[in-house]
Write a protein that holds these residues in place. Structure first.
Motif, PDB file in Angstrom:
ATOM      1  N   ILE A 141       0.649  -1.362   0.008  1.00 11.10           N
ATOM      2  CA  ILE A 141       0.125   0.060   0.220  1.00 11.10           C
ATOM      3  C   ILE A 141       0.892   1.181   0.088  1.00 11.10           C
ATOM      4  N   SER A 142       0.413   2.154  -0.579  1.00 16.21           N
ATOM      5  CA  SER A 142       1.145   3.449  -0.877  1.00 16.21           C
ATOM      6  C   SER A 142       0.276   4.628  -0.958  1.00 16.21           C
ATOM      7  N   ARG A 143       0.827   6.086  -0.691  1.00 14.73           N
ATOM      8  CA  ARG A 143      -0.179   7.236  -1.144  1.00 14.73           C
ATOM      9  C   ARG A 143      -0.730   7.004  -2.353  1.00 14.73           C
ATOM     10  N   LYS A 144      -1.936   7.453  -2.647  1.00 10.09           N
ATOM     11  CA  LYS A 144      -2.553   7.505  -4.014  1.00 10.09           C
ATOM     12  C   LYS A 144      -1.570   8.492  -4.818  1.00 10.09           C
ATOM     13  N   GLY A 145      -1.502   7.924  -6.068  1.00  5.36           N
ATOM     14  CA  GLY A 145      -0.950   8.869  -7.317  1.00  5.36           C
ATOM     15  C   GLY A 145       0.394   9.222  -7.315  1.00  5.36           C
ATOM     16  N   GLU A 146       1.218   8.534  -6.435  1.00  9.68           N
ATOM     17  CA  GLU A 146       2.614   8.673  -6.454  1.00  9.68           C
ATOM     18  C   GLU A 146       3.544   7.499  -7.173  1.00  9.68           C
ATOM     19  N   GLY A 147       2.649   6.693  -8.076  1.00 10.31           N
ATOM     20  CA  GLY A 147       3.252   5.820  -9.096  1.00 10.31           C
ATOM     21  C   GLY A 147       3.632   4.378  -8.524  1.00 10.31           C
ATOM     22  N   MET A 148       2.993   4.097  -7.237  1.00  9.11           N
ATOM     23  CA  MET A 148       3.451   2.811  -6.578  1.00  9.11           C
ATOM     24  C   MET A 148       2.202   1.633  -6.778  1.00  9.11           C
ATOM     25  N   ASP A 149       1.228   2.163  -7.508  1.00  2.00           N
ATOM     26  CA  ASP A 149       0.273   1.104  -8.082  1.00  2.00           C
ATOM     27  C   ASP A 149       0.829  -0.147  -8.468  1.00  2.00           C
TER      28      ASP A 149
ATOM     29  N   SER B 118      11.505  -1.445   9.327  1.00  2.26           N
ATOM     30  CA  SER B 118      10.140  -1.211   9.338  1.00  2.26           C
ATOM     31  C   SER B 118       9.802  -0.642  11.060  1.00  2.26           C
ATOM     32  N   THR B 119       9.138   0.146  11.253  1.00  5.23           N
ATOM     33  CA  THR B 119       8.822   0.536  12.836  1.00  5.23           C
ATOM     34  C   THR B 119       7.420   0.964  12.691  1.00  5.23           C
ATOM     35  N   VAL B 120       6.603   0.546  11.647  1.00  5.27           N
ATOM     36  CA  VAL B 120       5.399   0.958  11.509  1.00  5.27           C
ATOM     37  C   VAL B 120       4.178   0.323  12.438  1.00  5.27           C
ATOM     38  N   THR B 121       3.602   0.976  13.250  1.00  3.85           N
ATOM     39  CA  THR B 121       2.695   0.336  14.272  1.00  3.85           C
ATOM     40  C   THR B 121       1.250   0.905  13.610  1.00  3.85           C
ATOM     41  N   ASP B 122       1.270   1.962  12.892  1.00  2.00           N
ATOM     42  CA  ASP B 122      -0.118   2.652  12.455  1.00  2.00           C
ATOM     43  C   ASP B 122       0.313   2.989  11.139  1.00  2.00           C
ATOM     44  N   GLU B 123      -0.198   2.082   9.956  1.00  6.86           N
ATOM     45  CA  GLU B 123      -0.050   2.524   8.841  1.00  6.86           C
ATOM     46  C   GLU B 123      -0.450   4.016   8.134  1.00  6.86           C
ATOM     47  N   VAL B 124      -1.587   4.378   8.738  1.00  6.09           N
ATOM     48  CA  VAL B 124      -2.449   5.517   8.413  1.00  6.09           C
ATOM     49  C   VAL B 124      -1.219   6.782   8.579  1.00  6.09           C
ATOM     50  N   SER B 125      -0.834   6.913   9.737  1.00  7.42           N
ATOM     51  CA  SER B 125       0.114   7.806  10.169  1.00  7.42           C
ATOM     52  C   SER B 125       1.430   7.706   9.377  1.00  7.42           C
ATOM     53  N   ALA B 126       1.852   6.592   9.350  1.00  9.75           N
ATOM     54  CA  ALA B 126       3.058   6.326   8.680  1.00  9.75           C
ATOM     55  C   ALA B 126       3.149   6.848   7.182  1.00  9.75           C
TER      56      ALA B 126
ATOM     57  N   LYS C 166       4.476  10.702   5.699  1.00 13.22           N
ATOM     58  CA  LYS C 166       5.512  10.472   4.462  1.00 13.22           C
ATOM     59  C   LYS C 166       6.970   9.922   5.174  1.00 13.22           C
ATOM     60  N   SER C 167       6.760   9.290   6.408  1.00  9.91           N
ATOM     61  CA  SER C 167       8.110   8.587   7.101  1.00  9.91           C
ATOM     62  C   SER C 167       8.567   7.438   6.146  1.00  9.91           C
ATOM     63  N   VAL C 168       7.316   6.698   5.618  1.00 12.11           N
ATOM     64  CA  VAL C 168       7.529   5.835   4.617  1.00 12.11           C
ATOM     65  C   VAL C 168       6.843   6.033   3.530  1.00 12.11           C
ATOM     66  N   ASP C 169       7.017   5.283   2.334  1.00 14.05           N
ATOM     67  CA  ASP C 169       6.186   5.582   1.207  1.00 14.05           C
ATOM     68  C   ASP C 169       5.331   4.185   0.657  1.00 14.05           C
ATOM     69  N   ALA C 170       6.003   2.971   1.215  1.00 18.38           N
ATOM     70  CA  ALA C 170       5.333   1.787   0.922  1.00 18.38           C
ATOM     71  C   ALA C 170       5.503   0.901   1.998  1.00 18.38           C
ATOM     72  N   ILE C 171       3.972   0.195   2.317  1.00 21.75           N
ATOM     73  CA  ILE C 171       4.172  -0.747   3.391  1.00 21.75           C
ATOM     74  C   ILE C 171       3.464  -1.990   2.920  1.00 21.75           C
ATOM     75  N   TRP C 172       3.908  -3.281   3.483  1.00 21.86           N
ATOM     76  CA  TRP C 172       3.313  -4.577   3.312  1.00 21.86           C
ATOM     77  C   TRP C 172       2.468  -4.901   4.306  1.00 21.86           C
ATOM     78  N   ILE C 173       1.185  -4.709   3.814  1.00 19.84           N
ATOM     79  CA  ILE C 173      -0.096  -4.941   4.631  1.00 19.84           C
ATOM     80  C   ILE C 173      -0.965  -5.969   4.232  1.00 19.84           C
ATOM     81  N   PHE C 174      -1.880  -6.544   5.282  1.00 18.02           N
ATOM     82  CA  PHE C 174      -3.102  -7.166   4.952  1.00 18.02           C
ATOM     83  C   PHE C 174      -4.263  -6.410   4.892  1.00 18.02           C
ATOM     84  N   TYR C 175      -4.663  -6.464   3.738  1.00 23.13           N
ATOM     85  CA  TYR C 175      -5.527  -5.410   3.288  1.00 23.13           C
ATOM     86  C   TYR C 175      -6.805  -5.438   4.129  1.00 23.13           C
ATOM     87  N   ALA C 176      -7.308  -6.660   4.610  1.00 23.49           N
ATOM     88  CA  ALA C 176      -8.588  -6.854   5.440  1.00 23.49           C
ATOM     89  C   ALA C 176      -8.380  -5.972   6.575  1.00 23.49           C
ATOM     90  N   TRP C 177      -7.322  -5.470   7.092  1.00 21.22           N
ATOM     91  CA  TRP C 177      -7.065  -4.748   8.302  1.00 21.22           C
ATOM     92  C   TRP C 177      -6.419  -3.311   8.001  1.00 21.22           C
TER      93      TRP C 177
END
Length: 318
Positions: free
Chosen positions: A108-116, A157-165, A169-180
């Motif tokens: 997952i990444s921020r929309k429109g930054e080419g990481m789709d 990775s020190t990500v505990t909250d994907e939304v705030s990460a 912009k402390s990170v651009d792309a994160i491996w996630i489970f979409y369901a959560w």
């Protein structure tokens, strides 16, 4: 009066005869686990003569606790199970049910930054756990898309909250489970891009998460294992049937959870728990083997994992 007394004694005897089962989660309670809490709340374990305690994992994780026999069942993942499936460090555990039928993880990444798409990760910050299988999978999908993995900036990775990460912009792309985590970005109103591993390489449609059991327990008490999975299956089927009720049950068991996130996640998972399988829990040998064969071919295992190793469908309700 005497009759009442004897009835009471009988129910007391029944209570005392319940078999104790410990189930260890992989993390704090979330919607991957809902079927367990539904089975608990609705008395499905009681009906099977089981007294089930659901516990959170110690630091070394659910696999170690189940392997040691301190818990009969737990949650694991086919990829993290891999190093313990064969060889000198083999863990005495077996995957006995698929919680979710297909791999719902991706980037997952921020929309429109080419990481789709994976190639778009070049020059971007990816939060890595620095695990060999994780990095090999990332390299595989980036290269399959014509990218150069060495150009991806790997940060611990020190990500505990994907939304705030993502927002910070402390990170651009994160491996996630979409369901959560994916649903969490939707609930927070954060627009994102996302790609799933299984859509790029079919070998990555492995089983994650799975319910594992201790091998000695399976050998000594197969009927108890079957009773447990029968109750759990009913719990997940109810969660599919009525996501709102299931979400309420999970939130009651874990009041610290965000109700909106739980309900939205539950709605998403109702189509994922069984998906295209004939019934909940089934592990397709072909897909299980496909991932471990990929690990073998890419030298990601200490010793080669033979086909059909590490899982069994024989304890699932027929």
């Amino acid at each position: 009066m005497a009759a009442c007394g004897s009835e009471q004694n009988n129910s007391q005897d029944k209570k005392e005869k319940k078999e104790k089962v410990t189930f260890v989660l992989d993390w704090t309670p979330n919607t991957n686990h809902t079927g367990l809490y539904v089975a608990q709340e609705k008395g499905y374990f009681d009906e099977e003569g089981l007294e089930v305690e659901i516990v959170q994992p110690p630091e070394d994780g659910a696999d170690a606790l189940v392997a040691s026999g301190k818990a009969q069942f737990g949650i694991s993942f086919q990829d993290t199970m891999a190093p313990g499936v064969t060889g000198e460090d083999a863990l005495p555990t077996t995957a006995v049910a698929a919680v979710v039928q297909h791999n719902t993880s991706g980037i997952i990444s921020r929309k429109g930054e080419g990481m789709d798409r994976p190639k778009g990760l070049e020059g971007k910050k990816y939060a890595t756990w620095d695990a060999p299988i994780e990095k090999a999978m990332m390299k595989n999908v980036v290269e399959a898309d014509g990218g150069d993995f060495s150009k991806v900036e790997l940060i611990p990775s020190t990500v505990t909250d994907e939304v705030s990460a993502l927002k910070s912009k402390s990170v651009d792309a994160i491996w996630i489970f979409y369901a959560w985590a994916g649903i969490a970005t939707e609930v927070a109103g954060l627009e994102t891009d996302y790609f799933a591993f299984k859509d790029i390489n079919p070998a990555f449609d492995y089983y994650t998460p799975v319910i594992i059991a201790n091998n000695d327990f399976l050998k000594d008490e197969p009927e108890t294992a079957k009773k447990f999975l029968n109750a759990v299956k009913k719990g997940y089927e109810d969660a599919i049937e009525d996501p709102k009720e299931a979400a309420d049950i999970l939130c009651e068991a874990s009041p610290e959870l965000d109700k909106d996130l739980v309900l939205a996640s539950q709605e998403y998972l109702k189509d994922q728990y069984i998906a295209d399988a004939d019934s909940w829990g089934y592990i397709d040998p072909e897909r299980w083997n496909s991932f471990y064969n990929w690990l073998n071919e890419n030298g990601l295992t200490e010793t080669e994992i033979p086909e059909n190793t590490g899982f069994s469908n024989e304890y699932l309700p027929k």
